[in-house]
Design an enzyme around this catalytic site. Structure first.
Site, PDB file in Angstrom:
ATOM      1  N   SER A 116       0.806  -1.280  -0.002  1.00 14.27           N
ATOM      2  CA  SER A 116       0.125  -0.008   0.099  1.00 14.27           C
ATOM      3  C   SER A 116       0.871   1.148   0.076  1.00 14.27           C
ATOM      4  CB  SER A 116      -1.066   0.079   1.053  1.00 14.27           C
ATOM      5  OG  SER A 116      -1.702  -1.090   1.247  1.00 14.27           O
ATOM      6  N   ARG A 130       0.426   8.046   6.040  1.00 14.80           N
ATOM      7  CA  ARG A 130      -0.657   7.048   6.856  1.00 14.80           C
ATOM      8  C   ARG A 130      -1.817   7.769   6.763  1.00 14.80           C
ATOM      9  NH1 ARG A 130      -0.486   2.665   9.650  1.00 14.80           N
ATOM     10  NH2 ARG A 130       1.839   2.949   9.445  1.00 14.80           N
ATOM     11  N   HIS A 166      -3.339   6.326   3.603  1.00 13.46           N
ATOM     12  CA  HIS A 166      -3.551   4.874   3.939  1.00 13.46           C
ATOM     13  C   HIS A 166      -4.827   4.701   4.455  1.00 13.46           C
ATOM     14  CE1 HIS A 166      -2.653   1.065   5.929  1.00 13.46           C
ATOM     15  NE2 HIS A 166      -2.421   0.729   4.801  1.00 13.46           N
TER      16      HIS A 166
END
Lengths: 206, 206
Positions: free
Chosen positions: A10, A33, A36
């Site tokens: 990812s 993040r 994500h």
């Protein structure tokens, strides 16, 4: 694929699609993040870091200072197992009965009263706001009045009434923060930012 | 403003900005709540309802059937107090020790093993997926094999590896679902969809 492999792949996809983003090596893991967590590349353009934010966050985590959230969802999303070696408590007062009583009595929100109740605990710690503009506004007010002393605010209220405004106000103050512009945000985003700081805190090179 | 006033005003803003959306009176409260939760109008274009989804969700809630989530965040975000009159349990097995053991032993994910462990509980209930494509894929597999019988799936895995693919696969099956296309989603979105169904279930006109 195992969970770690999924995360690695990812991150590779995000790195690739966000080429030329311009964030530094301490900030990029936080931005990445958030992307994500949300699959939303808007954060590339809307995230804002106070210059001292990353250092303040790492110091607070490594010193075992409390982490306080405005929602149970944000508390749930924080990697509490990873915090064990540092000894931080993760606190959320939104469901405390005295907080509900105070909100009712004062005609305020539980999120605001939870900030009031957390003043002693937040000293040197991190206040994580994933939902309530009223919490963020109250934090700014208390800090300006030198009545509260958190080391860092993660300010990600979401929504259509005062979320963008509360974050715009935060940007005007010299308080270590990570926040974003606009309506988006949420408990998942706020927890994601904190988790990124936990992972940075585990990095012995930093 | 009080929380209820903030929500009312937020809904008014969303109604206004999403004029001409074309959703019916049962579906719109779900879509609107996802936008309220995320401030992301993409859901206007990406949400997908199976024709029986709303009715199946309301029946499951009113019958007090279990609600199972793939993450603690989704469980946190569900309005459990509003469920008390209906008697539904809200279950999340992701942190169960036997789930972690099985994932390690089988080289799978905890989310997948939590689905396996929840088969008896999900009969007639609602499975809420806010994070893990592996959970959604396993659910589809078990339902196709007539080994699991949830009444409804709320399918909102988020991310860059198999999230979009798992939701595209769900759309090919005649299983009551609410889901979305693409990478976005999350525990906040999944919990938001469930909360919209709880509020619909409280409406005595429906």
């Amino acid at each position: 694929m195992k969970p770690q492999e999924i995360e690695t792949l990812s991150f590779k996809i995000i790195d690739n699609e966000a080429q030329g983003h311009g964030f530094g090596p301490a900030e990029w893991p936080v931005v990445r993040r958030l992307i994500h967590t949300s699959a939303d590349f808007d954060y590339l353009n809307t995230i804002r870091f106070h210059k001292d934010a990353i250092a303040a966050g790492i110091t607070a985590i490594r010193s075992g200072k409390p982490i306080i959230t405005d929602t149970e969802m944000a508390r749930s999303g924080i990697r509490k197992t990873a915090l064990v070696p540092f000894g931080n408590r993760v606190i959320c007062r939104i469901s405390d009965s005295d907080v509900a009583d105070a909100a009712k009595k004062n005609g305020t929100t539980r999120a605001l009263e939870a900030v009031n109740r957390s003043v002693p605990e937040m000293e040197g710690g991190i206040y994580v706001v994933g939902n309530a503009p009223t919490a963020l506004l109250r934090l700014i007010e208390l800090i300006q009045a030198q009545k509260a002393f958190p080391a860092l605010i993660l300010g990600f209220p979401v929504g259509f009434v005062n979320a963008a405004e509360s974050k715009a106000l935060l940007l005007e103050h010299d308080i270590p923060y990570i926040t974003n512009t606009g309506r988006k945000g949420g408990s998942n985003i706020a927890a994601g930012a904190l988790n990124a700081l936990i992972i940075l805190s585990m990095d012995k090179q930093l």
